[in-house]
Design a protein around this motif. Structure first.
Motif, PDB file in Angstrom:
ATOM      1  N   ASP A   1       0.838  -1.136   0.024  1.00  0.00           N
ATOM      2  CA  ASP A   1       0.030  -0.155  -0.111  1.00  0.00           C
ATOM      3  C   ASP A   1       0.768   1.266   0.015  1.00  0.00           C
ATOM      4  O   ASP A   1       1.698   1.498   1.149  1.00  0.00           O
ATOM      5  N   ILE A   2       0.830   2.089  -1.034  1.00  0.00           N
ATOM      6  CA  ILE A   2       1.664   3.296  -1.021  1.00  0.00           C
ATOM      7  C   ILE A   2       0.962   4.624  -0.723  1.00  0.00           C
ATOM      8  O   ILE A   2      -0.150   4.687  -1.306  1.00  0.00           O
ATOM      9  N   GLY A   3       1.581   5.303   0.287  1.00  0.00           N
ATOM     10  CA  GLY A   3       0.869   6.284   0.691  1.00  0.00           C
ATOM     11  C   GLY A   3      -0.014   5.904   1.856  1.00  0.00           C
ATOM     12  O   GLY A   3      -1.347   6.262   1.886  1.00  0.00           O
ATOM     13  N   THR A   4       0.202   5.171   2.668  1.00  0.00           N
ATOM     14  CA  THR A   4      -0.829   4.496   3.720  1.00  0.00           C
ATOM     15  C   THR A   4      -1.747   5.430   4.698  1.00  0.00           C
ATOM     16  O   THR A   4      -2.680   5.014   5.053  1.00  0.00           O
TER      17      THR A   4
ATOM     18  N   SER B   1       2.586  -5.030   3.226  1.00  0.00           N
ATOM     19  CA  SER B   1       3.656  -3.862   3.634  1.00  0.00           C
ATOM     20  C   SER B   1       2.866  -2.511   3.264  1.00  0.00           C
ATOM     21  O   SER B   1       2.047  -2.594   2.416  1.00  0.00           O
ATOM     22  N   ALA B   2       3.334  -1.569   3.764  1.00  0.00           N
ATOM     23  CA  ALA B   2       2.778  -0.078   3.678  1.00  0.00           C
ATOM     24  C   ALA B   2       3.886   0.966   3.779  1.00  0.00           C
ATOM     25  O   ALA B   2       4.569   0.719   4.429  1.00  0.00           O
ATOM     26  N   CYS B   3       3.739   1.793   2.794  1.00  0.00           N
ATOM     27  CA  CYS B   3       4.809   2.996   2.961  1.00  0.00           C
ATOM     28  C   CYS B   3       4.089   4.175   2.886  1.00  0.00           C
ATOM     29  O   CYS B   3       3.284   4.446   2.299  1.00  0.00           O
ATOM     30  N   ASP B   4       4.754   5.190   3.437  1.00  0.00           N
ATOM     31  CA  ASP B   4       4.491   6.508   3.510  1.00  0.00           C
ATOM     32  C   ASP B   4       5.528   7.495   3.610  1.00  0.00           C
ATOM     33  O   ASP B   4       6.584   7.155   4.224  1.00  0.00           O
ATOM     34  N   ILE B   5       5.575   8.666   3.195  1.00  0.00           N
ATOM     35  CA  ILE B   5       6.671   9.790   3.242  1.00  0.00           C
ATOM     36  C   ILE B   5       6.621  10.149   4.738  1.00  0.00           C
ATOM     37  O   ILE B   5       7.524  10.796   5.146  1.00  0.00           O
ATOM     38  N   SER B   6       5.386  10.553   5.216  1.00  0.00           N
ATOM     39  CA  SER B   6       5.243  11.245   6.497  1.00  0.00           C
ATOM     40  C   SER B   6       5.526  10.085   7.679  1.00  0.00           C
ATOM     41  O   SER B   6       4.887   9.140   7.679  1.00  0.00           O
ATOM     42  N   GLU B   7       6.480  10.591   8.558  1.00  0.00           N
ATOM     43  CA  GLU B   7       6.842   9.879   9.648  1.00  0.00           C
ATOM     44  C   GLU B   7       5.522   9.901  10.688  1.00  0.00           C
ATOM     45  O   GLU B   7       5.366   8.749  11.338  1.00  0.00           O
TER      46      GLU B   7
END
Length: 239
Positions: free
Chosen positions: A121-124, A143-149
């Motif tokens: 999931d991109i931009g979770t 799996s999931a990713c995001d730019i924001s911590e």
């Protein structure tokens, strides 16, 4: 003040900010939250008086709403695909339309016999898509990713609260050269930013002033930048 009086007072105050039906929905939701009862519970207890703690909470919520904050941020939670998710101004508020995307994937995956299947999931954001899919489809390794911590921290809390195992990554999908990951996925899903920044002025103030712009708007002159980046990423990482 009774719960009915509190509801009518809030409804009257919100009519200047929302359309009538939305003001009714928000007022009803907030009163049920303050009273910690269901819709049926409200009908049974609408003539009961708020206690001091409930009164203080009611006024706190009301003040935040009148400042234009979305109800989901005021309460710190929302419903998505039958589960309660924590939300904050660090993440986009999950929309009912996104549930259609989740259901689309569920219906597709049901016909696939391979197991396990790997999904990214991109931009979770809040993690609502990734977690909802993992809860529904046990054969998925998600799996999931995001730019924001900050978004990732909230998504991790949601995963823990909902007993969902997700592999989280802090990635900027627009910078593919910085993503060093050899994984291959069977499915890639995303609800990326898609509103051109040039159209920002036409967006509802409730959204524009409170939800994270990083999750809403694309760079000037590049409305498809996230779709292009995800497509390039897919060429490298889709099985």
């Amino acid at each position: 003040m009774t719960f009915k009086e509190a509801y009518l007072q809030l409804l009257n105050a919100l009519n200047s900010l929302y359309e009538a039906h939305e003001a009714q929905t928000i007022s009803k939701w907030l009163i049920e939250e303050v009273g910690q009862f269901t819709a049926l519970g409200y009908l049974e207890k609408k003539d009961a008086f708020l206690n001091p703690q409930q009164t203080a909470l009611y006024h706190q919520y009301k003040q935040s709403l009148l400042q234009g904050q979305p109800l989901q941020y005021v309460l710190g939670k929302t419903q998505f695909c039958g589960h309660e998710f924590m939300v904050s101004p660090a993440v986009l508020i999950p929309r009912p339309e996104t549930e259609e995307l989740v259901n689309w994937i569920i219906n597709d995956v049901k016909s696939i016999k391979d197991s396990p299947l790997k999904l990214l999931d991109i931009g979770t954001g809040s993690g609502c898509i990734a977690i909802s899919l993992q809860k529904k489809l046990q054969q998925l390794e998600v799996s999931a990713c995001d730019i924001s911590e900050a978004a990732l921290q909230l998504a991790q809390k949601n995963a823990q609260a909902l007993n969902s195992s997700i592999h989280f990554h802090q990635w900027d999908i627009l910078k593919l050269d910085t993503i060093s990951n050899p994984h291959q996925w069977d499915i890639i899903v995303s609800n990326p930013p898609y509103i051109p920044i040039e159209e920002q002025a036409s967006i509802a103030a409730l959204v524009k002033h409170h939800e994270p712009s990083i999750a809403l708007f694309t760079t000037e002159g590049a409305p498809l930048e996230f779709y292009d980046a995800i497509a390039r990423f897919g060429l490298l990482h889709l099985k």
